[in-house]
Design a protein around this motif. Sequence first.
Motif, PDB file in Angstrom:
ATOM      1  N   THR A  31       0.841  -1.193   0.000  1.00  0.00           N
ATOM      2  CA  THR A  31       0.000   0.000   0.000  1.00  0.00           C
ATOM      3  C   THR A  31       0.876   1.243   0.000  1.00  0.00           C
ATOM      4  O   THR A  31       2.085   1.184   0.245  1.00  0.00           O
ATOM      5  CB  THR A  31      -0.929   0.016   1.222  1.00  0.00           C
ATOM      6  OG1 THR A  31      -0.139  -0.091   2.418  1.00  0.00           O
ATOM      7  CG2 THR A  31      -1.910  -1.140   1.163  1.00  0.00           C
ATOM      8  N   SER A  32       0.258   2.385  -0.258  1.00  0.00           N
ATOM      9  CA  SER A  32       1.012   3.636  -0.366  1.00  0.00           C
ATOM     10  C   SER A  32       0.365   4.796   0.374  1.00  0.00           C
ATOM     11  O   SER A  32       0.809   5.937   0.229  1.00  0.00           O
ATOM     12  CB  SER A  32       1.190   4.011  -1.838  1.00  0.00           C
ATOM     13  OG  SER A  32      -0.074   4.168  -2.465  1.00  0.00           O
ATOM     14  N   GLY A  33      -0.666   4.561   1.152  1.00  0.00           N
ATOM     15  CA  GLY A  33      -1.334   5.640   1.862  1.00  0.00           C
ATOM     16  C   GLY A  33      -0.409   6.329   2.855  1.00  0.00           C
ATOM     17  O   GLY A  33       0.469   5.705   3.455  1.00  0.00           O
ATOM     18  N   GLU A  34      -0.603   7.636   3.017  1.00  0.00           N
ATOM     19  CA  GLU A  34       0.208   8.377   3.983  1.00  0.00           C
ATOM     20  C   GLU A  34      -0.090   7.967   5.413  1.00  0.00           C
ATOM     21  O   GLU A  34       0.741   8.141   6.307  1.00  0.00           O
ATOM     22  CB  GLU A  34      -0.036   9.878   3.800  1.00  0.00           C
ATOM     23  CG  GLU A  34       0.393  10.406   2.436  1.00  0.00           C
ATOM     24  CD  GLU A  34      -0.145  11.790   2.162  1.00  0.00           C
ATOM     25  OE1 GLU A  34       0.613  12.767   2.358  1.00  0.00           O
ATOM     26  OE2 GLU A  34      -1.325  11.891   1.762  1.00  0.00           O
ATOM     27  N   LEU A  90      -1.718   5.231  12.213  1.00  0.00           N
ATOM     28  CA  LEU A  90      -0.474   5.974  12.387  1.00  0.00           C
ATOM     29  C   LEU A  90       0.056   6.400  11.029  1.00  0.00           C
ATOM     30  O   LEU A  90      -0.329   5.836   9.990  1.00  0.00           O
ATOM     31  CB  LEU A  90       0.576   5.139  13.121  1.00  0.00           C
ATOM     32  CG  LEU A  90       1.225   3.970  12.358  1.00  0.00           C
ATOM     33  CD1 LEU A  90       2.545   3.604  13.013  1.00  0.00           C
ATOM     34  CD2 LEU A  90       0.313   2.736  12.332  1.00  0.00           C
ATOM     35  N   ARG A  91       0.942   7.390  11.031  1.00  0.00           N
ATOM     36  CA  ARG A  91       1.585   7.832   9.794  1.00  0.00           C
ATOM     37  C   ARG A  91       2.545   6.758   9.288  1.00  0.00           C
ATOM     38  O   ARG A  91       3.199   6.074  10.069  1.00  0.00           O
ATOM     39  CB  ARG A  91       2.370   9.119  10.048  1.00  0.00           C
ATOM     40  CG  ARG A  91       1.526  10.382  10.128  1.00  0.00           C
ATOM     41  CD  ARG A  91       1.184  10.928   8.752  1.00  0.00           C
ATOM     42  NE  ARG A  91       0.627  12.281   8.853  1.00  0.00           N
ATOM     43  CZ  ARG A  91       1.272  13.374   8.485  1.00  0.00           C
ATOM     44  NH1 ARG A  91       2.504  13.282   8.000  1.00  0.00           N
ATOM     45  NH2 ARG A  91       0.700  14.552   8.597  1.00  0.00           N
ATOM     46  N   ARG A  92       2.652   6.658   7.967  1.00  0.00           N
ATOM     47  CA  ARG A  92       3.586   5.704   7.374  1.00  0.00           C
ATOM     48  C   ARG A  92       5.026   6.055   7.737  1.00  0.00           C
ATOM     49  O   ARG A  92       5.866   5.173   7.911  1.00  0.00           O
ATOM     50  CB  ARG A  92       3.408   5.660   5.859  1.00  0.00           C
ATOM     51  CG  ARG A  92       4.295   4.637   5.154  1.00  0.00           C
ATOM     52  CD  ARG A  92       3.995   4.586   3.678  1.00  0.00           C
ATOM     53  NE  ARG A  92       2.649   4.092   3.433  1.00  0.00           N
ATOM     54  CZ  ARG A  92       2.324   2.797   3.327  1.00  0.00           C
ATOM     55  NH1 ARG A  92       3.270   1.873   3.460  1.00  0.00           N
ATOM     56  NH2 ARG A  92       1.086   2.434   3.094  1.00  0.00           N
ATOM     57  N   SER A  93       5.323   7.322   7.844  1.00  0.00           N
ATOM     58  CA  SER A  93       6.677   7.734   8.210  1.00  0.00           C
ATOM     59  C   SER A  93       7.057   7.218   9.591  1.00  0.00           C
ATOM     60  O   SER A  93       8.196   6.777   9.802  1.00  0.00           O
ATOM     61  CB  SER A  93       6.777   9.260   8.171  1.00  0.00           C
ATOM     62  OG  SER A  93       5.824   9.861   9.035  1.00  0.00           O
TER      63      SER A  93
END
Length: 525
Positions: free
Chosen positions: A99-102, A200-203
Motif C-alpha cells: 500500500t502507499s497511503g500516507e 499511524l503515519r507511514r513515516s
Amino acid sequence: MFRNDWGRLAPPQLGAWTPTLTVSVVIPARGEPERLALTLAALAGQTYPARLLDVVVVDDHSSPPLTLPSLRPTRCRVERAPAIGRGAGHARAYGAHVTSGEIICWLDPDMVVGPRFIEALVRWQHVHAECVSLGRVLFCSRGPEDPTTLTGLARSGSLSSALGGCHGHAGVTRLVEQSYELRDADHLGFQAYVGSAAALRRSLYEAAGGVDPALDLGQDTEFAYRLWQAGGLFLPEYAAPAWHIGPATPARTRLPSSRFQSTALAPLMPHPRSLRGRPDADGRRVPLVRAVVDVSGAPYETVSGCVDRLLDGTEQDIAVTLVADWDGGVYGGTPADPRLELRLIQARYLSEPRVSFSAVAPRTGFPSPYLLQVPVAWGLGRDTLARLVARAERARAGLVEMAPECAPTRGAGVRLWRTRALTRALRVRTEGESLADVVSEVHGRYRMHAGHECLKDLIAPRATVARARTRRPSDRRSGAVAVASGGNTAVEPRWEVSQTGKRQGAVRRLVGCLGRGLARCRRRP
C-alpha cells in the motif's frame, strides 16, 4: 509535546473539516468470508472521502482463496500473501508493503465499525505526525449477521445501541484510566496499543522498523514497544469504537499471555522487566541499555578498566559499543604505532557477546530504551548503572546526568539518554540547539552528583605517578613537584605525601633499628 501529553492537540471536529491525507486500511484475513463481508460493508459507508481511502485485504493462505463481496468500499482489493511466510505478522507487514497511503490503519477481519471510524482515527495524524490513535476495541457475543442489516443500522445511527452489552480489554482500560487517558503514561504506556483498530503515519511506521513478519502472536505488542521507543504519541480515540463479533479468544484479543511474553517476546523488548530473566550466554537480545564508549586514542589499560566495569556491574542487561576507526589498518604497524592499542582492545573483547565494534557512534539506543554515553576516562561503580536506570524510571526523565563534584571540565561524567525522548528530540531540534536542552523540553532532565564509589577517574592515578617521577631533589624541602609540559617546567604543590606514607616510613626506620641492635648482640662474646 512533553512526554505523552497529547492534551495540547486540537483535532478537527468530526464532520466539520476537509481531510487531505490518503489512508490505506490493511486487513489480514484467513478464511471466514462471512465475517469479512460484515467488515467491508461497515467500511463501505465511511464518512472519509472515498478518493482518499483504499482498503487492502491480505489473504493469509485461505482455502479456498478469499473473494470480495458485492458490498464493499469503492477502492478495495485482495492481495495474496507470499508463500514464504504465514501468520498475522507476515500479513500485516506485507499489507503495509503493497500500500502507499500516507496513513496506515489496521483492522481485523471480524470487526464492525461505525461510519465515522476512519475519520475519527486519522484526524489526529492531520495535526501531528507522531500520533498513534487507538480505537476503542469492544467484544460482543452477538451482532448483525447480514451486511445489508449492518448498513441500515449504521445509516440510522442505531448501530451502537444494537451492539449493547459489550466489554473491552480489562488491562487496557485500567491502564488508560490510571494514566489520565495515557497523558501521564510511563515507560509501559505502549501496552495500551491493540493493533486490531489503530492508525499511524507511514513515516512513523517506517521509523519504528515496521511489523515483524516472523511473529504470528504478539506482533502487535512488540511493534507497539518499538513505536513507543521511536517517540510515538499514543492516545485513545473514544469516537472510534470497533466491535469484535464473537467470543474474546486469544487470537482476537491480540494480547499475549505472560508465559508467551516471558519466552518469546522478552528477548525482543526489555519492558516490562518483570518478565525478563538474566542475559543469555550468546547475548542475542535487545538490551535494556546500549552503552557507547569512544576509545579512539585511548590506551588499552584505560579501555579495559572502563569496559570491564560496565560488564561487571549489577545491571547485567547491557551491551557495549566501542567506537574507533577499526577498519583503518588495525592489524598493521609497529609497537610504537597507536593502532597497536586498538589491536589489543579488539583482541580482548572479540569473544565477548555483549561488546560490538563500530566506526560511528549510534545516535540513539533504538530499539533499547536507554543509551549510555561513557567517556573512556571514567569507570562506573558496581551499582552506578542500576542507580541511573532507577532514577530515570522514577523521575521519567529523558536525560540523567551524573558527574563527580571534582569534574575538571563541563560535560564530564556519564549521560543516560531515554531513547524515546532522544528520537523525538532529534526530529524537532533546529540547527544550533543543544540536544540536551531539547530533550529536557520534551521529556525532562535530571542531574546528580557522584561520589568516588560511583565514578572513578581512570586517568588520575597514573597522572599522580607521573608527577611524582618528575619531582626534582631541590623541591623536596619546599613541598612541591615539577611537572613537565612541553619545553617548560611548572612547580605545583606536592599533594601525594600523606599521613599513611609518613607512618610507613616510621615503621621502616623502627624495623631497621631493631635489626641493627640484633646484629650487635650476636657479635658480643
